[in-house]
Write a protein that holds these residues in place. Structure first.
Motif, PDB file in Angstrom:
ATOM      1  N   UNK A   1      57.438  58.327  80.220  1.00  0.00           N
ATOM      2  CA  UNK A   1      57.571  56.914  80.585  1.00  0.00           C
ATOM      3  C   UNK A   1      56.363  56.183  81.323  1.00  0.00           C
ATOM      4  N   UNK A   2      55.524  57.049  81.681  1.00  0.00           N
ATOM      5  CA  UNK A   2      54.296  56.617  82.498  1.00  0.00           C
ATOM      6  C   UNK A   2      54.822  55.960  83.667  1.00  0.00           C
ATOM      7  N   UNK A   3      55.785  56.215  84.275  1.00  0.00           N
ATOM      8  CA  UNK A   3      56.436  55.630  85.417  1.00  0.00           C
ATOM      9  C   UNK A   3      55.845  55.780  86.689  1.00  0.00           C
ATOM     10  N   UNK A   4      55.127  54.941  87.511  1.00  0.00           N
ATOM     11  CA  UNK A   4      54.426  55.181  88.376  1.00  0.00           C
ATOM     12  C   UNK A   4      55.246  55.477  89.931  1.00  0.00           C
ATOM     13  N   UNK A   5      56.499  55.236  89.760  1.00  0.00           N
ATOM     14  CA  UNK A   5      57.459  55.223  90.885  1.00  0.00           C
ATOM     15  C   UNK A   5      58.261  56.457  90.540  1.00  0.00           C
ATOM     16  N   UNK A   6      57.992  57.364  89.845  1.00  0.00           N
ATOM     17  CA  UNK A   6      58.447  58.458  89.332  1.00  0.00           C
ATOM     18  C   UNK A   6      59.150  59.417  90.441  1.00  0.00           C
ATOM     19  N   UNK A   7      58.373  59.626  91.458  1.00  0.00           N
ATOM     20  CA  UNK A   7      58.630  60.559  92.757  1.00  0.00           C
ATOM     21  C   UNK A   7      59.880  59.900  93.476  1.00  0.00           C
ATOM     22  N   UNK A   8      59.885  58.450  93.764  1.00  0.00           N
ATOM     23  CA  UNK A   8      60.675  57.744  94.544  1.00  0.00           C
ATOM     24  C   UNK A   8      62.072  57.698  93.758  1.00  0.00           C
ATOM     25  N   UNK A   9      62.137  57.449  92.177  1.00  0.00           N
ATOM     26  CA  UNK A   9      63.173  57.203  91.632  1.00  0.00           C
ATOM     27  C   UNK A   9      63.964  58.791  91.397  1.00  0.00           C
ATOM     28  N   UNK A  10      63.104  59.801  91.154  1.00  0.00           N
ATOM     29  CA  UNK A  10      63.891  61.137  90.986  1.00  0.00           C
ATOM     30  C   UNK A  10      64.566  61.698  92.291  1.00  0.00           C
ATOM     31  N   UNK A  11      63.942  61.358  93.667  1.00  0.00           N
ATOM     32  CA  UNK A  11      64.370  61.520  94.743  1.00  0.00           C
ATOM     33  C   UNK A  11      65.695  60.854  94.915  1.00  0.00           C
ATOM     34  N   UNK A  12      65.651  59.519  94.661  1.00  0.00           N
ATOM     35  CA  UNK A  12      66.998  58.749  94.739  1.00  0.00           C
ATOM     36  C   UNK A  12      68.124  59.153  93.630  1.00  0.00           C
ATOM     37  N   UNK A  13      67.725  59.782  92.650  1.00  0.00           N
ATOM     38  CA  UNK A  13      68.671  60.256  91.836  1.00  0.00           C
ATOM     39  C   UNK A  13      69.405  61.621  92.370  1.00  0.00           C
ATOM     40  N   UNK A  14      68.479  62.507  92.832  1.00  0.00           N
ATOM     41  CA  UNK A  14      69.039  63.572  93.411  1.00  0.00           C
ATOM     42  C   UNK A  14      69.874  63.366  94.708  1.00  0.00           C
ATOM     43  N   UNK A  15      69.442  62.388  95.317  1.00  0.00           N
ATOM     44  CA  UNK A  15      70.377  62.116  96.572  1.00  0.00           C
ATOM     45  C   UNK A  15      71.745  61.375  96.274  1.00  0.00           C
ATOM     46  N   UNK A  16      71.657  60.456  95.143  1.00  0.00           N
ATOM     47  CA  UNK A  16      72.897  59.712  94.791  1.00  0.00           C
ATOM     48  C   UNK A  16      73.775  60.864  94.088  1.00  0.00           C
ATOM     49  N   UNK A  17      73.309  61.663  93.212  1.00  0.00           N
ATOM     50  CA  UNK A  17      74.193  62.479  92.315  1.00  0.00           C
ATOM     51  C   UNK A  17      74.882  63.433  93.101  1.00  0.00           C
ATOM     52  N   UNK A  18      74.443  63.746  94.320  1.00  0.00           N
ATOM     53  CA  UNK A  18      75.088  65.004  95.160  1.00  0.00           C
ATOM     54  C   UNK A  18      76.469  64.431  95.552  1.00  0.00           C
ATOM     55  N   UNK A  19      76.744  63.264  95.613  1.00  0.00           N
ATOM     56  CA  UNK A  19      78.187  62.859  95.888  1.00  0.00           C
ATOM     57  C   UNK A  19      78.932  62.333  94.715  1.00  0.00           C
ATOM     58  N   UNK A  20      78.067  61.677  93.661  1.00  0.00           N
ATOM     59  CA  UNK A  20      78.681  61.301  92.561  1.00  0.00           C
ATOM     60  C   UNK A  20      77.898  61.350  91.396  1.00  0.00           C
ATOM     61  N   UNK A  21      78.070  62.112  90.322  1.00  0.00           N
ATOM     62  CA  UNK A  21      77.084  62.155  89.244  1.00  0.00           C
ATOM     63  C   UNK A  21      77.206  60.902  88.545  1.00  0.00           C
ATOM     64  N   UNK A  22      75.868  60.700  87.837  1.00  0.00           N
ATOM     65  CA  UNK A  22      75.630  59.587  86.984  1.00  0.00           C
ATOM     66  C   UNK A  22      76.311  59.631  85.650  1.00  0.00           C
ATOM     67  N   UNK A  23      76.994  58.730  85.378  1.00  0.00           N
ATOM     68  CA  UNK A  23      77.823  58.644  84.207  1.00  0.00           C
ATOM     69  C   UNK A  23      77.662  57.163  83.207  1.00  0.00           C
ATOM     70  N   UNK A  24      77.193  56.342  83.727  1.00  0.00           N
ATOM     71  CA  UNK A  24      77.238  54.939  82.933  1.00  0.00           C
ATOM     72  C   UNK A  24      75.654  54.582  83.095  1.00  0.00           C
ATOM     73  N   UNK A  25      75.394  53.702  82.151  1.00  0.00           N
ATOM     74  CA  UNK A  25      74.010  53.293  81.993  1.00  0.00           C
ATOM     75  C   UNK A  25      73.846  52.280  83.112  1.00  0.00           C
ATOM     76  N   UNK A  26      74.495  51.542  83.640  1.00  0.00           N
ATOM     77  CA  UNK A  26      74.350  50.366  84.500  1.00  0.00           C
ATOM     78  C   UNK A  26      74.427  51.062  85.927  1.00  0.00           C
ATOM     79  N   UNK A  27      75.021  52.197  86.150  1.00  0.00           N
ATOM     80  CA  UNK A  27      74.692  52.764  87.270  1.00  0.00           C
ATOM     81  C   UNK A  27      73.291  53.340  87.698  1.00  0.00           C
ATOM     82  N   UNK A  28      72.990  54.056  86.469  1.00  0.00           N
ATOM     83  CA  UNK A  28      71.476  54.268  86.879  1.00  0.00           C
ATOM     84  C   UNK A  28      70.627  53.097  86.848  1.00  0.00           C
ATOM     85  N   UNK A  29      70.726  52.028  86.041  1.00  0.00           N
ATOM     86  CA  UNK A  29      69.795  50.923  85.839  1.00  0.00           C
ATOM     87  C   UNK A  29      69.842  50.203  87.221  1.00  0.00           C
ATOM     88  N   UNK A  30      71.073  50.196  87.843  1.00  0.00           N
ATOM     89  CA  UNK A  30      71.064  49.256  89.102  1.00  0.00           C
ATOM     90  C   UNK A  30      70.166  50.196  90.333  1.00  0.00           C
TER      91      UNK A  30
END
Length: 319
Positions: A161-190
């Motif tokens: 994706x050539x995403x320059x915010x990759x570390x920040x986004x990945x860190x947030x995904x790992x933190x958020x999925x600990x309480x609730x897995x991502x299942x929907x597109x808008x959950x991730x996009x938001x």
């Protein structure tokens, strides 16, 4: 592969330019390696006479079902449910060693796939976080988002994706999925919109991450590399290879592939005699073609489309 309209009224990107690039002959043999909803295929068939031939490939069962219904009574057209990396096997099914006067790749996701929330490609509509081109085959985007390590997510977002915010986004995904897995597109996009606040012109903040996940889930770059090599081997002399790409990773691969085969082997550069195996095998046909302002106004998804064209040289004739 983006275009506007429904399957019945699908408008393919760069249609006049593609037909000119393929230089369609009425009795020629052609391959549309990415049928989508058949905009390009339908226009090619219109130019063929009774002994012309068109093979259509797609890895999406919905697209293949539509193609088989549409061309059921047309003996000139053969349709295969197949990734384009297997184009040689599909050609051999028609005739062993079959070669083509023209091969078209329209890469990426088609508009019907983007517009169907159940496929999970779009960050603008809510749907399951899926993104598989071949439904029910392989891991989904949700499997990747919820199962990959932080380091692996960073690699995917950067590499695909050539995403320059990759570390920040990945860190947030790992933190958020600990309480609730991502299942929907808008959950991730938001969530991405909250974390990556810098805006690119004409781009949603989730564009690059969704692109990266789609490419990873479908193995798109490996598929493309294999397909370009297969297409090169199946082009007749003076046959045309036309490729439409929609992002820089694909376009770079296509450009480098065509340039490599349009150049003399560097080992023999500058020497008075170049053996046949080291001579150029392709001729570049013009520069990359982009949609004009009229087309992009009608179909904004055409904005990022780039068409590159090359022609197979006759043995012994230099570019």
């Amino acid at each position: 592969m983006s275009g506007s309209g429904t399957a019945a009224e699908h408008t393919p990107v760069l249609l006049p330019q593609v037909l000119a690039a393929l230089n369609v002959r009425a009795s020629g043999v052609y391959l549309d390696a990415t049928y989508g909803r058949g905009g390009h295929a339908g226009a090619i068939v219109e130019k063929l006479v009774a002994d012309g031939r068109l093979l259509c490939l797609d890895r999406d069962p919905v697209a293949v079902a539509e193609a088989r219904t549409r061309f059921a009574a047309d003996s000139r057209v053969s349709v295969f449910l197949s990734p384009f990396s297997a184009l040689a096997a599909c050609a051999d099914h028609i005739a062993p060693g079959l070669k083509f006067d023209g091969i078209l790749f329209d890469l990426g996701v088609s508009s019907p796939q983007l517009d169907d929330p159940s496929r999970g490609f779009s960050f603008m509509q809510d749907g399951p976080l899926d993104m598989r081109m071949s439904k029910d085959v392989g891991p989904t985007a949700a499997d990747v988002v919820n199962g990959a390590s932080e380091a692996e997510l960073i690699r995917i977002f950067r590499e695909f994706g050539e995403e320059r915010f990759a570390p920040r986004i990945a860190r947030a995904i790992v933190a958020d999925r600990a309480s609730k897995p991502f299942e929907r597109t808008l959950e991730l996009a938001e969530m991405i919109s909250r974390v990556a606040r810098t805006r690119e012109r004409h781009k949603h903040p989730a564009t690059r991450v969704f692109q990266a996940l789609r490419i990873h889930v479908n193995g798109e770059l490996d598929e493309l590399e294999a397909a370009l090599n297969a297409a090169f081997e199946r082009l007749l002399p003076q046959g045309r290879l036309a490729v439409i790409s929609f992002h820089s990773l694909e376009d770079r691969m296509v450009k480098q592939f065509m340039r490599r085969h349009a150049s003399t082997d560097p080992v023999y550069a500058g020497l008075p005699f170049v053996p046949a195996h080291a001579a150029p095998k392709l001729r570049l046909v013009g520069k990359a073609i982009q949609a004009d302002s009229e087309e992009t106004a009608r179909n904004p998804r055409a904005r990022s489309a780039r068409l590159r064209v090359a022609e197979r040289l006759v043995e012994g004739i230099a570019a």
